[in-house]
Scaffold this active site. Sequence first.
Site, short mmCIF file in Angstrom:
data_model
loop_
_atom_site.label_atom_id
_atom_site.label_comp_id
_atom_site.label_asym_id
_atom_site.label_seq_id
_atom_site.Cartn_x
_atom_site.Cartn_y
_atom_site.Cartn_z
N TYR A 183 0.79 -1.23 0.00
CA TYR A 183 0.00 0.00 0.00
C TYR A 183 0.82 1.28 0.00
CZ TYR A 183 -3.39 -3.50 1.41
OH TYR A 183 -4.18 -4.63 1.46
N SER B 204 -4.19 -7.32 7.47
CA SER B 204 -4.82 -7.55 6.17
C SER B 204 -3.80 -8.19 5.22
CB SER B 204 -5.39 -6.25 5.62
OG SER B 204 -6.31 -6.49 4.59
N TYR B 205 -3.50 -7.54 4.08
CA TYR B 205 -2.51 -8.12 3.16
C TYR B 205 -1.19 -8.34 3.89
CZ TYR B 205 0.04 -8.94 -1.21
OH TYR B 205 0.79 -9.50 -2.23
N TRP C 196 -10.89 -3.42 -4.00
CA TRP C 196 -9.46 -3.55 -3.73
C TRP C 196 -8.66 -3.56 -5.03
CZ3 TRP C 196 -5.20 -6.61 -4.53
CH2 TRP C 196 -4.15 -6.54 -3.60
N HIS D 151 -12.92 -3.46 9.52
CA HIS D 151 -11.58 -3.63 8.95
C HIS D 151 -10.75 -2.36 9.06
CE1 HIS D 151 -8.81 -6.10 6.69
NE2 HIS D 151 -8.62 -5.16 5.79
N ASP E 104 -15.17 -7.14 11.19
CA ASP E 104 -14.07 -7.14 10.21
C ASP E 104 -14.36 -8.17 9.12
OD1 ASP E 104 -11.55 -6.83 8.96
OD2 ASP E 104 -10.76 -8.50 10.13
#
Length: 557
Positions: free
Chosen positions: A39, A110-111, A158, A281, A252
């Site tokens: 990101y 997350s990722y 996304w 989230h 989430d």
Amino acid sequence: MQIEFDVPAEMRDGTVLRADVYRPGGAGPWPVLLARLPYGKQTPMMTVLLDPLAAARRGFLVVIQDTRGRFASEGEWEPWTYEESDGYDTVRWAAGLPGSNGSVGMIGGSYFGNTQWMAALSKPPELKAIAPLITWSDPEDGLWTRGGAIELGTTVTWSLLHGADTLMRRHRTDPAALVSSLGRLVQDVDGLAGGGYAELPAGRFPAFARHDLPELGYERSRREPDWARSCTIAGRHHEVDLPTFQLGGWYDIFSQGTLDNFAAMRRAGRSATLIMGPWTHTNWQHVVGDVNFGFSAHSEYMGMRGRVHDMQFGWFQRILGGGDGGAVEPDTGQVLLFVMGINQWREETEWPLSRAVDTHFHLRAGGRLTPEPPSTAEQPEQFTYDPMDPVPTTGGALLMTDEFRTGPLDQTAVEAREDVLVFTTEPLTQDTEVTGRVKAVLFAATDGPSTDWVARLCDVDENGVSRNVADGIVRVRAATPGEPAEHVVDLWSTSIVFRAGHRIRLQVTSSNFPRWDRNLNTGEPEDSATTARVARQQIFHDPARPSRIVLPVVVPA
């Protein structure tokens, strides 16, 4: 404190990835905290998941790296593909940085919660602990699909939002092409809520091909099933011999994955810590959706326990050691749950709670929901499901464009629809705690070859306002038209006290769009289906077919 920007690290194939390094003042040595994310290593969201300045002040050498093909790092952007090998190489490189004590912990969500798991599975010897926050366990249970339906809202949003950096890299030497391509991308993103999500086929989404962008991974996983292993943790927890710190939220998008990861690590005999708040989230504050859970729910306060960041930093220091390079044995881990309804944090020693008792509430005629099963024949409920007029997504565990609010929201408009069945208890005579995994057992029939069943648990307050607590979906791909069959809908987990005077409600329908893609009721594959048919649905509740919701009820000690 010293900050170095774009510090290069060469991977095994010669690709150079770049990181920002935050080094405390003094000589060290210091333990390393590493985050690897796609990101942008200076994005403001970093301060929510990892505050590098605060970490450096606590005595950590902080390394934040752009993953392969993103921002300052070289290579082609392919979600997930290289995270295991690049994670291994990066951990070894970070452990050897000047000032490092040789012990590395990884952090992020997350990722870049998943990049930790992938690195841990690769077993670099210097990696001593991971803190994967708000991340999944099985990509087929919340990342790419849920109950067989496509996680369309997450996938589309996304993939398109992360296309901007791809287009900037692709057209870096052609300003005119860059402006044109970014303009078209922005137009598609802005148009999602107004109809863009409805493009078909959902399983080969036209916008991805239109902009030639890598997608989240659903489509590739269908073409290359073995490739899905590149971001799958489920079934591999026993390979990770490290202490872990899991954090998640009841609203989430990966809440169940967080819980599953914790439970699997505990079953494998590993030290594991779990925190579950009432969060979404991206919102770890105390007002979520329509509900103010009280300031103690805020991640900066945690019921007078202090900041989540400080709890994590203290955990890492116990494991990674301090300036002398020594480490101590980690504690056995703890479980900290926020119980909604009474809005209190509660310390536990396990998940799931062994004292929770599965309690059945049965669908009954007249929209009733009762502990007693039907003893005589009751007529099935019927409704019509039109994929071209689906039930709109209203709250829940979402990661979509801003038009779609997350968390617990008023369900009045949803429950007024003719294609939403509603079953409600009488007002409760005492507080009823539900903590654990919720499921709905539906005996249902459709008149076509395929359809979806959606179930949603709601809390109805003393004023009659219904708000969503948990939901789920199951896709039926080979239905026998008109024949009732039993279907189990997994609503994932929650922790809530339904207060005395409130009522428990179950919604049953066949869509929640655009969070999940629409079943077009034809039985055609999602990657080619573009034609819809209207389905006529039946829900049965009689002695032979007792449709019900199963709630893990915790009886007060």
